[in-house]
Design an enzyme around this catalytic site. Structure first.
Site, PDB file in Angstrom:
ATOM      1  N   HIS A  68       4.615   0.016  -0.043  1.00 49.37           N
ATOM      2  CA  HIS A  68       5.382  -0.731   0.944  1.00 49.37           C
ATOM      3  C   HIS A  68       4.535  -1.780   1.647  1.00 49.37           C
ATOM      4  CE1 HIS A  68       3.605   2.647   3.138  1.00 49.37           C
ATOM      5  NE2 HIS A  68       3.711   1.952   4.254  1.00 49.37           N
ATOM      6  N   HIS A 109       0.837  -1.205   0.000  1.00 43.01           N
ATOM      7  CA  HIS A 109       0.000   0.000   0.000  1.00 43.01           C
ATOM      8  C   HIS A 109       0.870   1.252   0.000  1.00 43.01           C
ATOM      9  CE1 HIS A 109       1.236  -0.205   4.151  1.00 43.01           C
ATOM     10  NE2 HIS A 109       0.815   1.047   4.323  1.00 43.01           N
ATOM     11  N   ARG A 166       5.413   6.807  13.474  1.00 44.65           N
ATOM     12  CA  ARG A 166       5.307   7.272  12.073  1.00 44.65           C
ATOM     13  C   ARG A 166       4.729   8.674  11.997  1.00 44.65           C
ATOM     14  NH1 ARG A 166       1.399   4.163   8.047  1.00 44.65           N
ATOM     15  NH2 ARG A 166       0.104   6.027   8.222  1.00 44.65           N
ATOM     16  N   ASP A 170       0.658   5.050   1.913  1.00 47.52           N
ATOM     17  CA  ASP A 170      -0.082   5.583   3.066  1.00 47.52           C
ATOM     18  C   ASP A 170      -1.148   6.596   2.653  1.00 47.52           C
ATOM     19  OD1 ASP A 170       1.269   4.010   4.887  1.00 47.52           O
ATOM     20  OD2 ASP A 170       2.884   5.484   5.103  1.00 47.52           O
TER      21      ASP A 170
HETATM   22  C1  SIN Z   1       3.318   0.966   7.539  1.00 50.63           C
HETATM   23  O1  SIN Z   1       3.446   2.171   7.707  1.00 50.63           O
HETATM   24  O2  SIN Z   1       2.652   0.523   6.622  1.00 50.63           O
HETATM   25  C2  SIN Z   1       3.985  -0.011   8.483  1.00 50.63           C
HETATM   26  C3  SIN Z   1       5.366  -0.382   8.081  1.00 50.63           C
HETATM   27  C4  SIN Z   1       5.992  -1.259   9.126  1.00 50.63           C
HETATM   28  O3  SIN Z   1       5.539  -1.288  10.282  1.00 50.63           O
HETATM   29  O4  SIN Z   1       6.955  -1.951   8.799  1.00 50.63           O
END
Ligand code: SIN
Length: 297
Positions: free
Chosen positions: A273, A104, A288, A106
């Site tokens: 990602h 996906h 994040r 974000d």
């Molecule tokens: C994400 O922001 O999608 C999570 C990435 C992660 O926790 O490795």
């Protein structure tokens, strides 16, 4: 003077020679921003950041988002979205445990999807000396560039609908299935009706031109794209499956093995990602921040 070391074939670089806890002069910030957008994923090792310092650094790139999942925001710092499998003293999850199960980008379901995200590693699970919980990034600009000309022409005119509602329901169902198979031990919250209703579906072009690099990329992802418009659902599913398989070929991927103190940024317009859930019950804690991007058409 920063040093930039490219890691992956098409994306991923380590930037060294900078302490992100300190205010950056405009010249240093411009060098970081150039290196970041050029490499699509960039990381800094051995940082020591408070939540306020992470917010201050990422705010240099633009307006920060406060995530729709209010229960996973860091207390006192709404701009920080907590990703963790840890529980508080009452047994309640301290953050989102299920983020990143699918490939996906974000907040791609918003009219103004995220421009970039920055993830700071506070606790990293390690087993037998090996870090677990890697995050994988795929360059959708490199993937687009490698498409045959006829496919480029076809996808250039396609549009797709991104749906937060469908994503949360799909994600929750997948997580429940894992629970039943004993793969994960921590129960995630079911999405609330308020959350499901809070973000309307958004239709947008499949191909986006990056506002900084001007590279074209495929703005579809298995997490958030519900369907392509103007064709049947079966045709849409087949076309999407073929494009997803193309995007996640090894040559377009950079996989990050985390260390405590890493601050890693990814360009949500240029890459998608996916997280790896191979560490539970070892604790993992990440913070994040997410910078809002331009309106999608
Ligand atoms: C994400 O922001 O999608 C999570 C990435 C992660 O926790 O490795």
């Amino acid at each position: 003077m920063i040093t930039v070391t490219r890691i992956g074939k098409h994306l991923g670089a380590e930037i060294s020679g900078v302490d992100l806890s300190q205010p950056l002069d405009d010249n240093t910030f411009a060098q970081i921003a150039n290196a970041f957008f050029d490499n699509e994923v960039a990381f800094f090792r051995n940082q020591h950041l408070t939540p306020a310092q992470q917010i201050a650094f990422t705010r240099r790139f633009g307006t920060l988002e406060a995530h729709v999942r209010k229960e996973s925001r860091l207390g006192g710092h709404d701009e920080i979205f907590v990703l963790s499998n840890k529980l508080d003293a009452n047994g309640k999850a301290i953050g989102a445990q299920d983020a990143g199960r699918f490939w996906h980008s974000d907040l791609s379901y918003k009219r103004q999807p995220s421009m970039l995200s920055a993830l700071y590693a506070v606790e990293v699970p390690v087993k037998d000396g090996v870090a677990l919980g890697n995050t994988y990034f795929a360059s959708s600009t490199a993937a687009y560039a490698a498409l045959p000309e006829a496919t480029k022409q076809r996808v250039d005119s396609l549009r797709n609908v991104h749906s937060y509602r469908e994503y949360r329901l799909k994600n929750y169902a997948a997580q429940q299935g894992e629970e039943q198979r004993g793969i994960r031990t921590v129960q995630e919250h079911a999405p609330t009706p308020e959350q499901l209703a809070s973000v309307p579906d958004t239709e947008m072009n499949v191909v986006r031109v990056h506002p900084v690099t001007k590279r074209k990329g495929l703005f579809i992802n298995e997490g958030h794209t519900a369907y392509l418009t103007g064709i049947s659902r079966a045709e849409s599913d087949a076309e999407l499956a073929s494009l997803y398989a193309h995007i996640i070929q090894p040559e377009f991927i950079y996989g990050h093995s985390w260390r405590v103190g890493d601050l890693l940024m990814w360009d949500n317009i240029a890459v998608q990602h996916k997280a790896t859930f191979d560490y539970d019950p070892l604790p993992r804690l990440m913070y994040r921040t997410t910078v809002r991007g331009p309106v999608v058409m």
